[in-house]
Design an enzyme around this catalytic site. Sequence first.
Site, PDB file in Angstrom:
ATOM      1  N   LYS A   1      30.862  34.591  31.696  1.00 16.75           N
ATOM      2  CA  LYS A   1      32.238  34.179  31.958  1.00 16.75           C
ATOM      3  C   LYS A   1      32.234  32.939  32.867  1.00 16.75           C
ATOM      4  O   LYS A   1      31.392  32.841  33.768  1.00 16.75           O
ATOM      5  CB  LYS A   1      32.925  35.356  32.669  1.00 16.75           C
ATOM      6  CG  LYS A   1      34.391  35.194  32.910  1.00 16.75           C
ATOM      7  CD  LYS A   1      34.931  36.473  33.547  1.00 16.75           C
ATOM      8  CE  LYS A   1      36.302  36.227  34.140  1.00 16.75           C
ATOM      9  NZ  LYS A   1      36.887  37.413  34.748  1.00 16.75           N
TER      10      LYS A   1
ATOM     11  N   LYS B   1      28.267  44.335  42.652  1.00 18.07           N
ATOM     12  CA  LYS B   1      28.066  43.401  43.772  1.00 18.07           C
ATOM     13  C   LYS B   1      27.154  44.010  44.839  1.00 18.07           C
ATOM     14  O   LYS B   1      26.308  43.324  45.405  1.00 18.07           O
ATOM     15  CB  LYS B   1      29.410  43.007  44.390  1.00 18.07           C
ATOM     16  CG  LYS B   1      30.183  42.060  43.478  1.00 18.07           C
ATOM     17  CD  LYS B   1      31.470  41.584  44.097  1.00 18.07           C
ATOM     18  CE  LYS B   1      32.182  40.642  43.134  1.00 18.07           C
ATOM     19  NZ  LYS B   1      33.562  40.384  43.477  1.00 18.07           N
TER      20      LYS B   1
ATOM     21  N   LYS C   1      32.951  29.931  39.199  1.00 22.95           N
ATOM     22  CA  LYS C   1      32.455  28.914  40.128  1.00 22.95           C
ATOM     23  C   LYS C   1      31.082  29.302  40.695  1.00 22.95           C
ATOM     24  O   LYS C   1      30.201  28.466  40.835  1.00 22.95           O
ATOM     25  CB  LYS C   1      33.465  28.736  41.273  1.00 22.95           C
ATOM     26  CG  LYS C   1      33.159  27.509  42.088  1.00 22.95           C
ATOM     27  CD  LYS C   1      34.277  27.142  43.010  1.00 22.95           C
ATOM     28  CE  LYS C   1      33.836  25.938  43.835  1.00 22.95           C
ATOM     29  NZ  LYS C   1      34.776  25.563  44.856  1.00 22.95           N
TER      30      LYS C   1
END
Length: 327
Positions: free
Chosen positions: A194, A112, A197
């Site tokens: 995967k 990230k 959202k």
Amino acid sequence: MSRIFSGIQPSGELHLGNYLGAVKNWIQLQGQHPTIICIVDYHAIITVPYDPDVLRARRREMAVSLLAAGIDPEVATLYVQSAVREHTELQWILNTITPLGELERQTQFKDKASRQESVNAGLLNYPVLQAADILLYRADLVPVGEDQLQHLELSRVVARRWNAMYGRGEDYFPEPQPLLTPTRRIMGLDGQAKMSKSLGNTIALLESRDEIWAKLRPAVTDPARVRRTDPGHPEVCNIYTLHKAFSAPDAVKQVYEQCTSAGWGCVDCKKVLLDAMDGELVPIRRRAEELRAQPARVDEVLAAGASACRAIAQQTMADVRERMGLD
Ligand code: SF4
């Protein structure tokens, strides 16, 4: 009896990846062990700017989805993380004994952080909050997917350290053990990553039949099925994975046979899947509508859950403060 703790981010509605990969497992476990399910709003505010009203609405919608899916407040404890302030108190304490190197080594942090121009301390310390979430309830078991194993290992390291420093010869905090989720990860409709959202490749649990069909129809299948007459390979097809989750064993066998013999085209196969999904999802959608019509009932469940968790958390923090000279 072993206590289970698990958390889910308040991203609004559940999607099929969450439902099949985590929530169905919680529903199985909730009658067998004391189970705490936490809607982790402190985790949700770390990486992206957000609207406070949207966060409130998403918390509630996640509670509705979980209850509609089958989390039973008679046997499981469901609450919102920020309603129990002890999470952040314990996190601060655990920060003081967590090696920086362990945090910098976390794969999710590196991944990230590499995608952000400016990295805040919350992103680095996120796994310490996870450790605090689990240790606050002295949970023994944490249902996780394989991508969460590294974070759970950090919780075990932190528990061991705290016990060695302040446990007075006792393992006050159990080292939480992983309960690996039986369903393998659910891929998104793009078949590339995967279901998530943030990647926009999901089907939400509470979407209508028409909305689901609009997403399912163009979903990626076995690339070898270029023509209708080309035989397919179900094991590489995400639609087949969804059949295994929603269709009866005989129907799954039929899908396999019809795919490998090119008896069905992919659209036929997806229509059969849509009907099978309806069998499980229609009652969930109905329960969600009922719950949305009774917001006070949802508030009551969350308040009762928070109250039960606060009692455990306050006892843990009283013990921790006393052992650390902070009382
Ligand atoms: Fe996938 Fe079904 Fe098409 Fe086979 S027939 S490739 S299982 S969608």
